[in-house]
Write an enzyme that holds these catalytic residues in place. Structure first.
Site, PDB file in Angstrom:
ATOM      1  N   HIS A  27      56.522  60.369  33.459  1.00 52.12           N
ATOM      2  CA  HIS A  27      56.290  60.882  32.580  1.00 52.12           C
ATOM      3  C   HIS A  27      55.572  60.756  32.020  1.00 52.12           C
ATOM      4  CE1 HIS A  27      55.776  65.943  32.501  1.00 52.12           C
ATOM      5  NE2 HIS A  27      55.680  65.825  30.935  1.00 52.12           N
ATOM      6  N   CYS A  68      51.368  67.757  31.349  1.00 49.63           N
ATOM      7  CA  CYS A  68      52.760  67.865  31.487  1.00 49.63           C
ATOM      8  C   CYS A  68      52.965  69.708  31.616  1.00 49.63           C
ATOM      9  CB  CYS A  68      53.255  68.248  29.961  1.00 49.63           C
ATOM     10  SG  CYS A  68      55.103  68.329  29.352  1.00 49.63           S
ATOM     11  N   ASP A  77      59.094  59.976  36.950  1.00 45.93           N
ATOM     12  CA  ASP A  77      58.751  61.006  36.689  1.00 45.93           C
ATOM     13  C   ASP A  77      60.515  61.764  37.086  1.00 45.93           C
ATOM     14  OD1 ASP A  77      58.645  63.393  35.320  1.00 45.93           O
ATOM     15  OD2 ASP A  77      56.716  63.494  35.587  1.00 45.93           O
TER      16      ASP A  77
END
Length: 283
Positions: A251, A160, A219
């Site tokens: 994600h 991330c 995502d």
């Protein structure tokens, strides 16, 4: 003596985080039933202090308790800081024979472990990319000085927020052998700031080590078109990086403690990480 005392006072005042958080970050609760827990049997694992230019930052490190020196992998946190999931990733890497180190990247700006997501974002916005690069360099130097880390075999992985950092560090450190970026943002979409002035796509021509990018087709924050644009920029610059885009993966598909976890994609990505590091000299 007075100067040393003054410096110590300044360090304590400027560093908001002096020890790592226990457990999982508040904004990630509740923890999912699938959460993976890796024990520390056969490992040396726990918190250490990394000397940096203006003091020390806490970090989690794990390595086999016998042998060495070991290949070094920098582990860069998600947006939630160095909480239990990132510590567990370090232990997983140590079980594979690595010295894995996760420095707390927000040590000066604030402890996000007890904050709601909106407040986490406010802290993260204050973290300069230049500071992150410098602290990662200091972490590499720490690993080298311990005698337990073979920094000639240096890798980095991040998730991330940390996935973006992997790309930046690959453009920053000429001694890096390889990186694995898990769903790190590639384009700023007009959101560059003085503290975070460039995104990976801006630095494609400067990437010094091959990076494996692991992304999810679903995502919503990192569209596949961004992956394709980065892939094209790297190809144009003749940089040997690769991408895998997992169908139906959102994600944070590696985060086994969250609802976003996708077991098949996570396991495949982990196998690819190991192969990538071995292929590129981080073994």
């Amino acid at each position: 003596m007075r100067e040393d005392m003054l410096r110590a006072t300044i360090t304590r005042r400027e560093f908001a985080v002096t020890t790592l958080a226990a457990g999982f970050a508040l904004s990630t609760q509740p923890v999912a039933a699938e959460t993976i827990t890796t024990d520390a049997t056969g490992l040396t694992a726990g918190e250490v202090k990394i000397p940096v230019k203006d003091g020390t930052v806490p970090a989690y490190r794990a390595a086999p308790d016998k042998g060495g020196p070991f290949p070094v992998v920098l582990v860069v946190q998600e947006i939630f800081g160095v909480h239990e999931h990132i510590k567990d990733v370090c232990r997983r890497l140590a079980k594979l024979g690595y010295l894995a180190i996760a420095p707390e990247m927000y040590a000066r700006q604030g402890d996000v472990s007890k904050l709601a997501m909106a407040d986490v974002m406010k802290v993260v916005a204050k973290v300069p990319d230049a500071q992150v690069m410098s602290d990662l360099d200091a972490t590499v130097e720490w690993a080298k000085k311990t005698g337990n880390g073979d920094t000639a075999k240096l890798g980095i992985t991040g998730f991330c927020w940390g996935g973006r950092v992997v790309w930046l560090y690959a453009a920053h450190n000429k001694d890096l052998k390889a990186g694995v970026a898990w769903y790190g943002r590639l384009s700023g979409a007009g959101k560059a700031t003085d503290l975070q002035p460039k995104y990976p796509i801006d630095l494609a021509g400067e990437v010094k080590a091959p990076v494996l990018g692991l992304y999810g087709e679903k995502d919503t924050g990192i569209p596949v078109k961004d992956v394709e644009a980065m892939k094209a920029a790297l190809k144009k610059a003749d940089k040997p990086s690769e991408f895998v885009v997992y169908p139906d993966a959102p994600h944070a598909f590696f985060a086994d403690y969250r609802p976003s976890f996708k077991k098949d994609a996570a396991e495949d990505g982990w196998k690819r990480l190991q192969a990538w590091f071995k292929k590129n000299g981080v073994a």
